[in-house]
Design a protein around this motif. Sequence first.
Motif, PDB file in Angstrom:
ATOM      1  N   ILE A  38      -1.224  14.641  17.965  1.00  0.00           N
ATOM      2  CA  ILE A  38      -0.220  14.134  17.952  1.00  0.00           C
ATOM      3  C   ILE A  38       1.636  15.118  17.714  1.00  0.00           C
ATOM      4  CG2 ILE A  38       1.926  11.998  16.551  1.00  0.00           C
ATOM      5  CD1 ILE A  38      -0.458  10.743  16.379  1.00  0.00           C
ATOM      6  N   GLU A  39       2.175  15.353  18.420  1.00  0.00           N
ATOM      7  CA  GLU A  39       3.352  16.441  17.233  1.00  0.00           C
ATOM      8  C   GLU A  39       4.480  16.139  17.065  1.00  0.00           C
ATOM      9  OE1 GLU A  39       3.355  19.524  20.350  1.00  0.00           O
ATOM     10  OE2 GLU A  39       1.416  20.115  21.064  1.00  0.00           O
ATOM     11  N   LYS A  40       4.625  15.059  17.553  1.00  0.00           N
ATOM     12  CA  LYS A  40       6.490  14.714  16.987  1.00  0.00           C
ATOM     13  C   LYS A  40       5.952  12.705  17.276  1.00  0.00           C
ATOM     14  CE  LYS A  40       8.722  17.853  20.159  1.00  0.00           C
ATOM     15  NZ  LYS A  40       9.812  18.161  21.649  1.00  0.00           N
ATOM     16  N   GLY A  41       7.204  12.737  16.367  1.00  0.00           N
ATOM     17  CA  GLY A  41       7.214  11.438  16.323  1.00  0.00           C
ATOM     18  C   GLY A  41       7.368  10.604  14.360  1.00  0.00           C
ATOM     19  N   SER A  42       8.222   9.291  14.396  1.00  0.00           N
ATOM     20  CA  SER A  42       8.521   9.131  13.350  1.00  0.00           C
ATOM     21  C   SER A  42       8.161   7.312  13.109  1.00  0.00           C
ATOM     22  CB  SER A  42      10.139   8.758  13.625  1.00  0.00           C
ATOM     23  OG  SER A  42      11.370   7.876  12.403  1.00  0.00           O
ATOM     24  N   ILE A  43       7.446   7.751  11.826  1.00  0.00           N
ATOM     25  CA  ILE A  43       6.416   6.389  10.924  1.00  0.00           C
ATOM     26  C   ILE A  43       7.261   6.085   9.673  1.00  0.00           C
ATOM     27  CG2 ILE A  43       4.368   7.075  12.876  1.00  0.00           C
ATOM     28  CD1 ILE A  43       2.803   7.940  10.304  1.00  0.00           C
ATOM     29  N   GLN A  44       7.568   4.994   9.475  1.00  0.00           N
ATOM     30  CA  GLN A  44       7.403   4.729   8.103  1.00  0.00           C
ATOM     31  C   GLN A  44       5.638   4.319   7.749  1.00  0.00           C
ATOM     32  OE1 GLN A  44       9.595   3.657  10.320  1.00  0.00           O
ATOM     33  NE2 GLN A  44      10.395   5.258  10.125  1.00  0.00           N
ATOM     34  N   THR A  45       5.783   4.093   6.614  1.00  0.00           N
ATOM     35  CA  THR A  45       3.959   3.721   5.643  1.00  0.00           C
ATOM     36  C   THR A  45       4.433   3.442   4.459  1.00  0.00           C
ATOM     37  OG1 THR A  45       2.908   5.967   6.563  1.00  0.00           O
ATOM     38  CG2 THR A  45       1.617   4.674   5.256  1.00  0.00           C
ATOM     39  N   HIS A  46       3.676   1.724   4.745  1.00  0.00           N
ATOM     40  CA  HIS A  46       4.115   1.028   3.200  1.00  0.00           C
ATOM     41  C   HIS A  46       3.262   0.548   3.148  1.00  0.00           C
ATOM     42  CE1 HIS A  46       5.919  -1.694   0.164  1.00  0.00           C
ATOM     43  NE2 HIS A  46       4.730  -2.768   0.635  1.00  0.00           N
ATOM     44  N   LEU A  47       2.721   1.274   1.451  1.00  0.00           N
ATOM     45  CA  LEU A  47       1.248   1.486   0.748  1.00  0.00           C
ATOM     46  C   LEU A  47       1.578   0.626  -0.788  1.00  0.00           C
ATOM     47  CD1 LEU A  47      -1.715   2.721   0.341  1.00  0.00           C
ATOM     48  CD2 LEU A  47      -0.391   4.803  -0.772  1.00  0.00           C
ATOM     49  N   VAL A  48       0.828  -0.531  -0.306  1.00  0.00           N
ATOM     50  CA  VAL A  48       0.333  -0.232  -1.360  1.00  0.00           C
ATOM     51  C   VAL A  48      -0.933  -0.471  -2.625  1.00  0.00           C
ATOM     52  CG1 VAL A  48      -0.364  -3.106  -2.513  1.00  0.00           C
ATOM     53  CG2 VAL A  48       0.662  -2.852  -0.311  1.00  0.00           C
ATOM     54  N   LEU A  49      -0.831   0.509  -3.900  1.00  0.00           N
ATOM     55  CA  LEU A  49      -2.601   0.499  -4.034  1.00  0.00           C
ATOM     56  C   LEU A  49      -2.613  -0.377  -5.278  1.00  0.00           C
ATOM     57  CD1 LEU A  49      -2.826   4.325  -5.157  1.00  0.00           C
ATOM     58  CD2 LEU A  49      -2.503   2.330  -7.230  1.00  0.00           C
ATOM     59  N   ASP A  50      -3.618  -0.819  -5.275  1.00  0.00           N
ATOM     60  CA  ASP A  50      -4.221  -1.418  -6.565  1.00  0.00           C
ATOM     61  C   ASP A  50      -5.084  -0.998  -7.285  1.00  0.00           C
ATOM     62  OD1 ASP A  50      -4.595  -4.261  -8.179  1.00  0.00           O
ATOM     63  OD2 ASP A  50      -5.551  -5.346  -6.130  1.00  0.00           O
ATOM     64  N   LYS A  51      -5.228  -0.516  -8.329  1.00  0.00           N
ATOM     65  CA  LYS A  51      -5.766   0.466  -9.412  1.00  0.00           C
ATOM     66  C   LYS A  51      -6.935  -0.668 -10.640  1.00  0.00           C
ATOM     67  CE  LYS A  51      -6.744   3.818 -12.673  1.00  0.00           C
ATOM     68  NZ  LYS A  51      -5.482   4.900 -13.504  1.00  0.00           N
ATOM     69  N   SER A  52      -8.061  -0.080 -10.320  1.00  0.00           N
ATOM     70  CA  SER A  52      -8.376  -1.136 -11.732  1.00  0.00           C
ATOM     71  C   SER A  52      -9.788  -0.537 -11.920  1.00  0.00           C
ATOM     72  CB  SER A  52      -9.545  -2.156 -10.408  1.00  0.00           C
ATOM     73  OG  SER A  52     -10.513  -1.960 -10.163  1.00  0.00           O
ATOM     74  N   GLU A  53     -10.572  -0.834 -13.065  1.00  0.00           N
ATOM     75  CA  GLU A  53     -11.259  -0.327 -14.047  1.00  0.00           C
ATOM     76  C   GLU A  53     -12.596   1.109 -12.723  1.00  0.00           C
ATOM     77  OE1 GLU A  53     -11.299   1.209 -17.356  1.00  0.00           O
ATOM     78  OE2 GLU A  53      -9.986  -0.168 -17.349  1.00  0.00           O
ATOM     79  N   THR A  54     -12.942  -0.084 -11.950  1.00  0.00           N
ATOM     80  CA  THR A  54     -14.071   0.849 -11.044  1.00  0.00           C
ATOM     81  C   THR A  54     -13.695   1.260  -9.591  1.00  0.00           C
ATOM     82  OG1 THR A  54     -14.384  -1.682 -10.224  1.00  0.00           O
ATOM     83  CG2 THR A  54     -15.645  -0.782 -11.798  1.00  0.00           C
ATOM     84  N   MET A  55     -12.401   0.950  -8.730  1.00  0.00           N
ATOM     85  CA  MET A  55     -12.097   1.380  -7.939  1.00  0.00           C
ATOM     86  C   MET A  55     -10.306   1.515  -7.411  1.00  0.00           C
ATOM     87  SD  MET A  55     -13.196  -1.413  -5.629  1.00  0.00           S
ATOM     88  CE  MET A  55     -11.692  -2.754  -4.690  1.00  0.00           C
ATOM     89  N   ILE A  56     -10.140   2.185  -6.240  1.00  0.00           N
ATOM     90  CA  ILE A  56      -8.484   2.095  -6.397  1.00  0.00           C
ATOM     91  C   ILE A  56      -9.045   0.970  -4.689  1.00  0.00           C
ATOM     92  CG2 ILE A  56      -6.566   3.697  -5.301  1.00  0.00           C
ATOM     93  CD1 ILE A  56      -7.388   5.917  -7.642  1.00  0.00           C
ATOM     94  N   ARG A  57      -8.171   0.542  -4.575  1.00  0.00           N
ATOM     95  CA  ARG A  57      -8.202  -0.292  -3.039  1.00  0.00           C
ATOM     96  C   ARG A  57      -6.310   0.850  -1.931  1.00  0.00           C
ATOM     97  NH1 ARG A  57      -9.043  -5.528  -0.640  1.00  0.00           N
ATOM     98  NH2 ARG A  57      -7.997  -5.874   1.202  1.00  0.00           N
ATOM     99  N   LEU A  58      -6.580   0.980  -1.283  1.00  0.00           N
ATOM    100  CA  LEU A  58      -5.369   1.180  -0.965  1.00  0.00           C
ATOM    101  C   LEU A  58      -4.982   0.774   0.342  1.00  0.00           C
ATOM    102  CD1 LEU A  58      -5.911   4.741  -0.838  1.00  0.00           C
ATOM    103  CD2 LEU A  58      -4.563   3.727  -2.287  1.00  0.00           C
ATOM    104  N   ASP A  59      -3.882  -0.425   1.054  1.00  0.00           N
ATOM    105  CA  ASP A  59      -3.220  -1.137   1.479  1.00  0.00           C
ATOM    106  C   ASP A  59      -2.584  -0.595   2.977  1.00  0.00           C
ATOM    107  OD1 ASP A  59      -5.807  -3.259   1.874  1.00  0.00           O
ATOM    108  OD2 ASP A  59      -3.974  -3.767  -0.108  1.00  0.00           O
TER     109      ASP A  59
END
Length: 181
Positions: A38-59
């Motif tokens: 991919i050379e050109k484009g326009s994208i938007q990313t909505h990231l939900v980061l859910d952090k806990s003691e043992t892991m991080i969930r990225l949606d």
Amino acid sequence: MNALRAYDIHIAGLENKRHEYDFTSDNAFFAALEQDLIEKGSIQTHLVLDKSETMIRLDFHITGTVEQLCDRSLDEYDQPVDARQTMLLKFGDHNEELSDEIELIERNTATINVARYIFDFLSLSLPMKRLHPRFRNEDDEDDESTGKLVYRSDAEPEANQDDQPDTIDPRWAALRKLSDN
């Protein structure tokens, strides 16, 4: 690489709860990744980061358009993108990729960069067959025709071969003699 610093998330000081981030990516993002897909484009990313003691969930929820090259006509066109993916980062003693959706990261990791994840998920959402929109209706018609009968013989179907045991091919008869011994 400076263009990708905007995708750094400092996880060392984050509380164990849900955090939300928004990223806008343009041509500079794709150029900084040093890839040819991919050379050109326009994208938007909505990231939900859910952090806990043992892991991080990225949606990730990625929307927008990217410029693609048609496989048939070599014309450029805008391919719409709408992808949802999840990535799990588990805390461990070393860095290791366990699967496509799960990675181990060291406990003392201060910052994660999500640019690679965004690009990977974006790439996975693109169709394998890149067709300009004007050719897509033609392919739909071709897919419908695949169910049609292409060859037909007008000869009468032969009778069941089990009813005629005396018409055995001599090659099979010779093989049957070998198996009877």
